[in-house]
Design a protein around this motif. Structure first.
Motif, PDB file in Angstrom:
ATOM      1  N   THR A  53      38.004 101.967  91.443  1.00 39.64           N
ATOM      2  CA  THR A  53      37.870 103.415  91.640  1.00 39.64           C
ATOM      3  C   THR A  53      37.055 103.726  92.889  1.00 39.64           C
ATOM      4  O   THR A  53      37.425 104.578  93.707  1.00 39.64           O
ATOM      5  CB  THR A  53      37.223 104.063  90.408  1.00 39.64           C
ATOM      6  N   VAL A  54      35.931 103.013  93.067  1.00 39.91           N
ATOM      7  CA  VAL A  54      35.069 103.265  94.227  1.00 39.91           C
ATOM      8  C   VAL A  54      35.734 102.802  95.513  1.00 39.91           C
ATOM      9  O   VAL A  54      35.677 103.487  96.546  1.00 39.91           O
ATOM     10  CB  VAL A  54      33.698 102.587  94.034  1.00 39.91           C
ATOM     11  N   ALA A  55      36.380 101.641  95.483  1.00 41.04           N
ATOM     12  CA  ALA A  55      37.038 101.129  96.688  1.00 41.04           C
ATOM     13  C   ALA A  55      38.154 102.056  97.145  1.00 41.04           C
ATOM     14  O   ALA A  55      38.290 102.345  98.348  1.00 41.04           O
ATOM     15  CB  ALA A  55      37.588  99.726  96.432  1.00 41.04           C
ATOM     16  N   GLN A  56      38.941 102.542  96.215  1.00 43.88           N
ATOM     17  CA  GLN A  56      40.030 103.445  96.591  1.00 43.88           C
ATOM     18  C   GLN A  56      39.490 104.785  97.078  1.00 43.88           C
ATOM     19  O   GLN A  56      40.047 105.382  98.008  1.00 43.88           O
ATOM     20  CB  GLN A  56      40.989 103.630  95.414  1.00 43.88           C
ATOM     21  N   ALA A  57      38.387 105.248  96.475  1.00 46.71           N
ATOM     22  CA  ALA A  57      37.761 106.477  96.961  1.00 46.71           C
ATOM     23  C   ALA A  57      37.207 106.279  98.363  1.00 46.71           C
ATOM     24  O   ALA A  57      37.353 107.147  99.239  1.00 46.71           O
ATOM     25  CB  ALA A  57      36.656 106.914  96.004  1.00 46.71           C
ATOM     26  N   ALA A  58      36.564 105.137  98.609  1.00 51.61           N
ATOM     27  CA  ALA A  58      36.014 104.857  99.938  1.00 51.61           C
ATOM     28  C   ALA A  58      37.121 104.815 100.985  1.00 51.61           C
ATOM     29  O   ALA A  58      36.962 105.320 102.102  1.00 51.61           O
ATOM     30  CB  ALA A  58      35.251 103.530  99.915  1.00 51.61           C
ATOM     31  N   GLU A  59      38.259 104.237 100.638  1.00 49.70           N
ATOM     32  CA  GLU A  59      39.384 104.202 101.567  1.00 49.70           C
ATOM     33  C   GLU A  59      39.918 105.612 101.824  1.00 49.70           C
ATOM     34  O   GLU A  59      40.162 105.997 102.974  1.00 49.70           O
ATOM     35  CB  GLU A  59      40.491 103.311 101.013  1.00 49.70           C
TER      36      GLU A  59
ATOM     37  N   LEU B  25      38.403 108.421 101.611  1.00 54.17           N
ATOM     38  CA  LEU B  25      37.424 109.280 102.266  1.00 54.17           C
ATOM     39  C   LEU B  25      37.129 108.875 103.711  1.00 54.17           C
ATOM     40  O   LEU B  25      36.397 109.561 104.401  1.00 54.17           O
ATOM     41  CB  LEU B  25      36.128 109.299 101.455  1.00 54.17           C
ATOM     42  N   GLY B  26      37.668 107.755 104.152  1.00 54.99           N
ATOM     43  CA  GLY B  26      37.546 107.384 105.554  1.00 54.99           C
ATOM     44  C   GLY B  26      36.449 106.406 105.901  1.00 54.99           C
ATOM     45  O   GLY B  26      36.153 106.206 107.092  1.00 54.99           O
ATOM     46  N   PHE B  27      35.827 105.764 104.908  1.00 53.00           N
ATOM     47  CA  PHE B  27      34.823 104.750 105.210  1.00 53.00           C
ATOM     48  C   PHE B  27      35.498 103.505 105.777  1.00 53.00           C
ATOM     49  O   PHE B  27      36.673 103.242 105.530  1.00 53.00           O
ATOM     50  CB  PHE B  27      34.016 104.411 103.958  1.00 53.00           C
ATOM     51  N   ASP B  28      34.736 102.732 106.536  1.00 53.76           N
ATOM     52  CA  ASP B  28      35.298 101.595 107.253  1.00 53.76           C
ATOM     53  C   ASP B  28      35.556 100.396 106.351  1.00 53.76           C
ATOM     54  O   ASP B  28      36.493  99.637 106.581  1.00 53.76           O
ATOM     55  CB  ASP B  28      34.339 101.182 108.381  1.00 53.76           C
ATOM     56  N   ALA B  29      34.723 100.203 105.323  1.00 55.76           N
ATOM     57  CA  ALA B  29      34.836  98.984 104.513  1.00 55.76           C
ATOM     58  C   ALA B  29      34.252  99.204 103.136  1.00 55.76           C
ATOM     59  O   ALA B  29      33.425 100.105 102.918  1.00 55.76           O
ATOM     60  CB  ALA B  29      34.128  97.818 105.203  1.00 55.76           C
ATOM     61  N   PHE B  30      34.677  98.360 102.218  1.00 54.31           N
ATOM     62  CA  PHE B  30      34.100  98.292 100.877  1.00 54.31           C
ATOM     63  C   PHE B  30      33.599  96.869 100.676  1.00 54.31           C
ATOM     64  O   PHE B  30      34.376  95.908 100.733  1.00 54.31           O
ATOM     65  CB  PHE B  30      35.134  98.633  99.806  1.00 54.31           C
ATOM     66  N   PHE B  31      32.315  96.736 100.434  1.00 53.43           N
ATOM     67  CA  PHE B  31      31.703  95.430 100.211  1.00 53.43           C
ATOM     68  C   PHE B  31      31.044  95.392  98.840  1.00 53.43           C
ATOM     69  O   PHE B  31      30.675  96.427  98.280  1.00 53.43           O
ATOM     70  CB  PHE B  31      30.639  95.144 101.281  1.00 53.43           C
ATOM     71  N   ARG B  32      30.883  94.196  98.340  1.00 53.41           N
ATOM     72  CA  ARG B  32      30.177  94.009  97.088  1.00 53.41           C
ATOM     73  C   ARG B  32      29.237  92.814  97.215  1.00 53.41           C
ATOM     74  O   ARG B  32      29.436  91.922  98.044  1.00 53.41           O
ATOM     75  CB  ARG B  32      31.141  93.794  95.927  1.00 53.41           C
ATOM     76  N   SER B  33      28.211  92.811  96.375  1.00 53.53           N
ATOM     77  CA  SER B  33      27.338  91.651  96.301  1.00 53.53           C
ATOM     78  C   SER B  33      28.075  90.519  95.600  1.00 53.53           C
ATOM     79  O   SER B  33      29.154  90.705  95.032  1.00 53.53           O
ATOM     80  CB  SER B  33      26.065  92.009  95.517  1.00 53.53           C
ATOM     81  N   ASP B  34      27.483  89.327  95.648  1.00 53.44           N
ATOM     82  CA  ASP B  34      28.053  88.165  94.963  1.00 53.44           C
ATOM     83  C   ASP B  34      26.954  87.600  94.077  1.00 53.44           C
ATOM     84  O   ASP B  34      26.213  86.695  94.464  1.00 53.44           O
ATOM     85  CB  ASP B  34      28.538  87.142  95.995  1.00 53.44           C
TER      86      ASP B  34
ATOM     87  N   ARG C  79      45.101  93.934  96.923  1.00 52.05           N
ATOM     88  CA  ARG C  79      46.457  94.383  96.610  1.00 52.05           C
ATOM     89  C   ARG C  79      46.509  95.867  96.258  1.00 52.05           C
ATOM     90  O   ARG C  79      47.604  96.431  96.163  1.00 52.05           O
ATOM     91  CB  ARG C  79      47.019  93.564  95.439  1.00 52.05           C
ATOM     92  N   GLU C  80      45.345  96.484  96.039  1.00 49.50           N
ATOM     93  CA  GLU C  80      45.323  97.880  95.604  1.00 49.50           C
ATOM     94  C   GLU C  80      44.729  98.806  96.652  1.00 49.50           C
ATOM     95  O   GLU C  80      44.455  99.973  96.378  1.00 49.50           O
ATOM     96  CB  GLU C  80      44.545  97.989  94.294  1.00 49.50           C
ATOM     97  N   THR C  81      44.505  98.275  97.852  1.00 52.78           N
ATOM     98  CA  THR C  81      44.095  99.075  99.002  1.00 52.78           C
ATOM     99  C   THR C  81      44.993  98.687 100.168  1.00 52.78           C
ATOM    100  O   THR C  81      45.690  97.677 100.110  1.00 52.78           O
ATOM    101  CB  THR C  81      42.621  98.828  99.370  1.00 52.78           C
ATOM    102  N   SER C  82      44.945  99.484 101.228  1.00 53.66           N
ATOM    103  CA  SER C  82      45.845  99.196 102.348  1.00 53.66           C
ATOM    104  C   SER C  82      45.172  99.180 103.708  1.00 53.66           C
ATOM    105  O   SER C  82      45.687  98.573 104.642  1.00 53.66           O
ATOM    106  CB  SER C  82      46.985 100.222 102.382  1.00 53.66           C
ATOM    107  N   ARG C  83      44.020  99.846 103.843  1.00 53.98           N
ATOM    108  CA  ARG C  83      43.391  99.967 105.159  1.00 53.98           C
ATOM    109  C   ARG C  83      41.977  99.415 105.199  1.00 53.98           C
ATOM    110  O   ARG C  83      41.580  98.742 106.144  1.00 53.98           O
ATOM    111  CB  ARG C  83      43.340 101.460 105.572  1.00 53.98           C
ATOM    112  N   ILE C  84      41.213  99.711 104.197  1.00 54.41           N
ATOM    113  CA  ILE C  84      39.777  99.454 104.221  1.00 54.41           C
ATOM    114  C   ILE C  84      39.499  97.951 104.254  1.00 54.41           C
ATOM    115  O   ILE C  84      40.211  97.146 103.655  1.00 54.41           O
ATOM    116  CB  ILE C  84      39.118 100.122 102.993  1.00 54.41           C
TER     117      ILE C  84
END
Length: 305
Positions: free
Chosen positions: A20-26, A28-37, A63-68
Motif C-alpha cells: 500500500t505504501v509503495a504504490q502510494a509513494a509511486e 505521489l511522485g516519490f523517487d524510491a521506496f526503501f525498507r530496512s532489512d 511486480r506490483e510497481t512500474s516506476r519507483i
C-alpha cells in the motif's frame, strides 16, 4: 534533490502494508521506496505481525510497481552468503525491469541474530566479511565469464556468475554509516552512493568530508544522501500526533531529524542540499498514515524536487 520513502517493517507490518505504501509513494511522485532489512522489532513495544524478509517483499513489490526504485537500507552482510545474495538481488532487478539498489552494511543488531540463530561475529570480522562480500557480489554481477574468489572468509570456484542483473554494469550499491576509517574507504572503493543515517547537519557535514577525502584517493565520485526520521504536519497538533505515532518527541526531531510544518521541512532539506546531499530518505514510521505521504508530496516535494 530526490525524496525517497524509507520504512521500518520490523516494527510490525505485513507485506500488504508495504504494498500500500509503495504504490502510494509511486503514485505521489516519490523517487524510491526503501525498507530496512531486519528480522525483529527494535526496542520495546508491540511487535504486531512481526517483520518480513526484505528481498522476498521487494520481489513482490517489483511486480506490483512500474516506476519507483526499490532497495534496502541496509542489508546486513551477516544475513546471507554473498553468492546467494548476488543471485537474489539480480533476480529482483530482473523482476523490476532494472529498478533495484542494494544498501549494504556489516550488520549491527545482535539480538535478532541470537533469536534467529544467525552467527554474529566480532566487529572486525564483520567488516572483513563485509568487504569480501562487496568484492564477490560486484564481481559476480560484472564478470564476463566464470568467476572465482579465494579470500579469508569466502571461496568461490568457477562460478557461472549468473543470473545477471538488468542494470549494467550492476545495480547501485549504497554504503552508510559515520565511521572515520573503514566506512569511508569501503564507500570510496565499492559504493555508488554514501548515506549518512540520522545525524545532525553538523555531523553530516563532517561525515561527508571524510568520505569525499577518501574518494579523492580512489578517484571515484559518489552520490551523497541522508536518512532522516520524518514528521510533517500542517499545525502543531498534527505534528505532535504524528510524532507520538513514531514514538518521537517533536522538538528533538526538529533538531535531529525532519520535523515541523512543510515550510520548516523544506528549509531543513535545503540546508542538506547546501552540504551537497542529492537524496533524502524520509523515514516514515506509521505506515497506516497515507495522509502523511500525501501532505509531503503536495507541500514539500514540489519545492525541493
Amino acid at each position: 534533490m530526490k525524496l525517497r520513502i524509507f520504512t521500518e517493517p520490523q516494527q510490525g507490518s505485513t507485506y500488504d502494508d508495504l504494498l500500500t505504501v509503495a504504490q502510494a509513494a509511486e503514485r505521489l511522485g516519490f523517487d524510491a521506496f526503501f525498507r530496512s532489512d531486519h528480522y525483529q522489532r527494535i526496542g520495546a513495544g508491540d511487535p504486531g505481525p512481526g517483520s518480513t524478509d526484505a528481498w522476498i517483499t521487494l520481489a513482490g513489490l517489483a511486480r506490483e510497481t512500474s516506476r519507483i526504485r526499490l532497495g534496502t537500507l541496509v542489508t546486513p552482510a551477516t544475513f546471507r552468503l554473498p553468492g546467494p545474495l548476488a543471485i537474489s538481488v539480480a533476480t529482483v532487478d530482473q523482476m523490476s525491469g532494472g529498478r533495484v539498489e542494494l544498501g549494504f552494511g556489516t550488520g549491527w543488531f545482535d539480538t535478532e541474530h541470537s533469536t534467529y540463530g544467525i552467527p554474529f561475529p566480532p566487529v572486525n570480522e564483520r567488516f572483513g566479511r563485509f568487504e569480501e562480500q562487496l568484492e564477490i557480489v560486484t564481481g559476480l554481477w560484472t564478470a564476463d565469464k566464470e568467476y572465482s574468489f579465494d579470500g579469508r572468509y569466502y571461496r568461490l570456484v568457477d562460478s557461472p556468475a549468473l543470473p545477471k542483473p538488468v542494470q549494467r554494469p550492476r545495480p547501485p550499491i549504497i554504503i552508510g554509516g559515520v565511521g572515520a576509517k573503514r566506512t569511508p574507504r569501503l564507500a570510496a572503493t565499492y559504493a555508488d552512493e554514501y548515506n549518512v543515517p540520522f545525524r545532525t547537519l553538523a555531523d553530516t557535514e563532517t561525515a561527508l568530508a571524510t568520505v569525499r577525502a577518501a574518494c579523492e584517493e580512489t578517484g571515484r565520485t559518489l552520490t551523497y544522501s541522508v536518512a532522516q526520521t520524518t514528521v510533517v504536519g500542517r499545525d502543531q497538533a498534527e505534528i505532535e500526533r504524528r510524532a507520538a505515532a513514531a514514538e518521537q518527541v517533536p522538538d528533538t526531531l526538529r533538531e535531529n531529524g525532519l520535523a515541523g510544518t512543510p515550510a520548516e521541512v523544506v528549509e531543513k532539506i535545503g540546508k542538506f542540499a547546501e552540504l551537497g546531499v542529492d537524496r533524502v530518505y524520509l523515514q516514515i514510521m506509521d505506515l497506516s498514515d497515507l495522509e502523511h505521504l500525501e501532505l509531503i508530496a503536495a507541500e514539500v516535494l514540489p519545492h525541493v524536487g
